[in-house]
Enzyme design. Structure first.
Site, PDB file in Angstrom:
ATOM      1  N   LYS A   1       6.394  10.574  21.489  1.00 50.44           N
ATOM      2  CA  LYS A   1       6.553  11.434  22.679  1.00 50.44           C
ATOM      3  C   LYS A   1       5.200  11.793  23.273  1.00 50.44           C
ATOM      4  CE  LYS A   1      10.216  13.814  20.156  1.00 50.44           C
ATOM      5  NZ  LYS A   1      10.438  15.091  19.452  1.00 50.44           N
TER       6      LYS A   1
ATOM      7  N   ARG B   1      -2.378   5.146   7.163  1.00 48.17           N
ATOM      8  CA  ARG B   1      -2.774   3.840   7.712  1.00 48.17           C
ATOM      9  C   ARG B   1      -2.626   3.907   9.221  1.00 48.17           C
ATOM     10  NH1 ARG B   1      -0.788  -2.012   5.705  1.00 48.17           N
ATOM     11  NH2 ARG B   1      -2.391  -1.484   4.166  1.00 48.17           N
TER      12      ARG B   1
ATOM     13  N   THR C   1       0.839  -1.207   0.000  1.00 45.83           N
ATOM     14  CA  THR C   1       0.000   0.000   0.000  1.00 45.83           C
ATOM     15  C   THR C   1       0.868   1.249   0.000  1.00 45.83           C
ATOM     16  OG1 THR C   1      -1.614  -1.265   1.254  1.00 45.83           O
ATOM     17  CG2 THR C   1      -1.949   1.114   1.135  1.00 45.83           C
TER      18      THR C   1
HETATM   19  N1   CP Z   1      -2.674  -5.405   0.866  1.00 43.14           N
HETATM   20  C1   CP Z   1      -2.004  -4.641   1.732  1.00 43.14           C
HETATM   21  O1   CP Z   1      -2.563  -3.776   2.406  1.00 43.14           O
HETATM   22  O2   CP Z   1      -0.662  -4.918   1.818  1.00 43.14           O
HETATM   23  P1   CP Z   1       0.357  -4.151   2.743  1.00 43.14           P
HETATM   24  O3   CP Z   1      -0.038  -4.424   4.178  1.00 43.14           O
HETATM   25  O4   CP Z   1       1.719  -4.696   2.418  1.00 43.14           O
HETATM   26  O5   CP Z   1       0.242  -2.693   2.456  1.00 43.14           O
END
Ligand code: CP
Length: 304
Positions: free
Chosen positions: A80, A101, A52
């Site tokens: 921190k 993420r 991703t």
């Molecule tokens: N499919 C996917 O989210 O892979 P990664 O966790 O490597 O980003």
């Protein structure tokens, strides 16, 4: 909040999905276009990633933009004690788009509410992974020639698997039939079965990954049992090896059937499947580049 954010796959409807697939197709024909000249994009990864993050960053680079960010939050001031809100507000001072993420469900929604910079959710806990869904849809469309009336079998960790959750929601427009193959501990959560019921989506549940299921599928979508989501490691050990696909199991599969997997895999797909004509998971990952180029342009309001 920026209305171009992509937090959940439900942020985009049927027509926009189809437009994005066509844009992805254009990028596949020519991925090197300087549409992001002068733009800076942040990739904030509070959880590990290979595909991703790297495909998003490749997408920006191939479009002539620049990337800042981190792949390990321990190297940032969040270690921190800086809050997610403050981190997002700070990064918003520097960039045109944030791709994030996070291990907490709802984190992307929260981030989108504290900034006017568009946010793309690159996975939030066990909740959603909408950019993965766009590349999954693109892969399904490319291999089947349609998104309509397909039988899609989801196998493995359906409880914590954010990719299957997003996929179900996106497929609501295309009259799918789903098979959910999982043990009772990792079955599809009730909220997604209710979603299916409310949207007229047909599904059946199975604990057995049987030849009947395999041989009547158009798509088999394998998933990893995600150790990182288990509070009890003994429970993970009990369920981690229940569903494995090998080449011998594919002898009578439909000719059009393709095997997808968001990756990474552990042992749910044997290595001997990699050379089988039904295998498509490495091409699927490559499709991520084009689908994400389309999503970045959407988020920044760039006409392709
Ligand atoms: N499919 C996917 O989210 O892979 P990664 O966790 O490597 O980003």
């Amino acid at each position: 909040m920026n209305t171009n954010s992509l937090v959940s796959i439900s942020d985009i409807g049927r027509d926009e999905i189809l437009r994005l697939l066509d844009t992805a197709r254009q990028f596949e024909e020519n991925p090197n276009r300087r549409l992001l000249e002068g733009r800076v994009v942040a990739t904030l990864f509070f959880e590990p990633s290979t595909r991703t993050r790297l495909s998003f960053e490749t997408a920006v680079n191939r479009l002539g933009g620049r990337v800042i960010g981190f792949s390990d939050a321990n190297t940032t001031s969040s270690s921190k004690g800086e809050t997610l809100k403050d981190t997002i507000k700070m990064v918003s001072n520097y960039v045109d788009l944030i791709i994030m993420r996070h291990y907490l469900e709802g984190a992307a929604r929260y981030a989108s509410e504290v900034t006017d910079v568009p946010i793309i959710n690159a996975g939030d806990g066990a909740n959603q992974h909408p950019s993965q869904t766009m590349l999954d849809l693109y892969s399904i469309y490319k291999t089947q020639g349609t998104l309509e009336n397909l039988t899609i079998t989801l196998v493995g960790d359906l409880k914590y698997g954010r990719t299957v959750h997003s996929l179900i929601m996106a497929m609501r427009y295309f009259n799918p039939t789903f098979r959910f193959v999982a043990c009772s501990e990792l079955g599809m959560p009730k909220e997604y079965k209710v979603f299916c019921d409310e949207n007229g989506i047909k599904y059946t549940e199975h604990t057995d990954f049987s030849p009947e299921v395999i041989n009547s599928s158009d798509i088999i979508y394998m998933t990893r049992v995600q150790r990182e989501r288990f509070a009890d490691i003994m429970e993970y050990e009990r369920v981690k090896d229940l569903y494995n696909l090998n080449s011998a199991m594919l002898t009578d599969a439909r000719p059009n059937m393709r095997i997808l997997h968001p990756l990474p895999r552990v042992n749910e797909i044997a290595q001997d499947v990699d050379d089988n004509p039904h295998a498509y998971y490495f091409e699927q990952a490559r499709n991520g580049l084009y689908a994400r180029q389309a999503l970045i342009c959407r988020a920044l309001g760039i006409e392709v």
